[in-house]
Design a protein around this motif. Structure first.
Motif: not given
Length: 326
Positions: A245-273
């Motif tokens: 989600g994006w409850l804070d509408p301001r631009p997101a800062s870049f994650p400071a933990n470079p080892s992270l695996t990042i997923h941007r999940y949009m549930s509505f794309a899956d709901m239609v399957d």
């Protein structure tokens, strides 16, 4: 005639109005559902305010991607469903013209799922979007396993509370994050193993304290915004960040933990399957049956008070879902 909520221009809650419209017959492959309850979601607020991720057709646009009711009519070619079946709207296509903010709506037959036995309409209206989102992000994307330490931001909201319960069902350890110390006890009562109140403690330090100095295996974030960099440091090396989600509408800062695996999940794309929807529905039904999954409803409004329901949503303080009953 049945009532429907529409808006002719984007703006504040006052642009919403309740009108009468004739009942529409379901087309081939569709069902008509008599709505018993629907939820008010942040996406509805964005669409109404003109901040939709895609253009909305005006005038006479509608809202609502989540609700529950009883099948009222079947279009030709529909099998496996019957008039009178209680269902949840699994994904509402073209919600600007056939949304859930109504007494009746039509949608494709493969976009409804059975309502779990024993779940009343108000609770069922609060189930699908929040729990589907939490399940998809935590299980399907982040691969949550028993024993994982899971940090959950915006934990008082619908997705946050769903994530706490789903983590418990899997055997993971949910650590809730809230901005308000006053909500600590309610989140512990909701099943959180620990609660971090950011109005009195640093999120990174508190997370390491609760995880033996290691950090969270998984972070589920519904906030984004400038705080994302600091939040990422609460994860362990090689951890996973799933944003929903994006409850804070301001631009997101870049994650400071470079080892992270990042997923941007949009549930509505899956709901239609349909296959994915059936799998998630089976998981949720099992959780409801055993009592582990219990949708949290903050307030219930009648349809005539839809403007007040949106005003309440805009306050940003719901502890659970906002539900409307026609």
């Amino acid at each position: 005639m049945p009532r429907v909520v529409v808006f002719d221009e984007t703006g504040g809650p006052d642009v919403l109005r309740v009108v009468d419209e004739p009942v529409i017959e379901p087309a081939a492959g569709e069902v008509r559902v008599r709505i018993e309850a629907f939820a008010v979601n942040p996406l509805d607020q964005m669409v109404r305010a003109g901040q939709s991720p895609r253009p909305v057709q005006l005038p006479h646009a509608r809202l609502g991607v989540e609700g529950t009711g009883v099948i009222d009519a079947l279009g030709s070619g529909v099998t496996g469903l019957a008039v009178g079946d209680p269902v949840i709207l699994g994904a509402v296509p073209d919600f600007e013209t056939r949304g859930a903010y109504a007494e009746y709506t039509t949608l494709l037959a493969d976009r409804v799922v059975p309502r779990p036995a024993g779940l009343e309409p108000v609770g069922a209206a609060a189930l699908w979007v929040s729990y589907f989102t939490a399940y998809g992000a935590l299980v399907d994307r982040a691969g949550m396993r028993p024993g994982d330490q899971v940090l959950i931001t915006a934990a008082s909201g619908g997705v946050g509370r769903a994530a706490i319960q789903i983590a418990r069902q899997i055997g993971a350890v949910p650590i809730a994050v809230t901005r308000q110390s006053a909500r600590v006890q309610s989140l512990l009562a909701a099943g959180a193993a620990a609660v971090i109140a950011t109005d009195r403690e640093d999120i990174g330090e508190a997370t390491r304290r609760h995880t033996g100095g290691v950090g969270a295996d998984i972070i589920l974030d519904a906030v984004m915004g400038p705080g994302l960099a600091e939040l990422s440091l609460a994860a362990k090396l090689g951890g996973t960040l799933a944003t929903v989600g994006w409850l804070d509408p301001r631009p997101a800062s870049f994650p400071a933990n470079p080892s992270l695996t990042i997923h941007r999940y949009m549930s509505f794309a899956d709901m239609v399957d349909p296959q994915t929807a059936r799998r998630v529905a089976a998981f949720l039904a099992a959780g409801v049956r055993t009592g582990v999954l219990q949708p949290t409803v903050d307030r219930v409004f009648p349809l005539d008070d839809i403007i007040e329901a949106h005003r309440y949503l805009e306050k940003g303080t719901p502890a659970g879902k906002i539900v409307v009953t026609p």
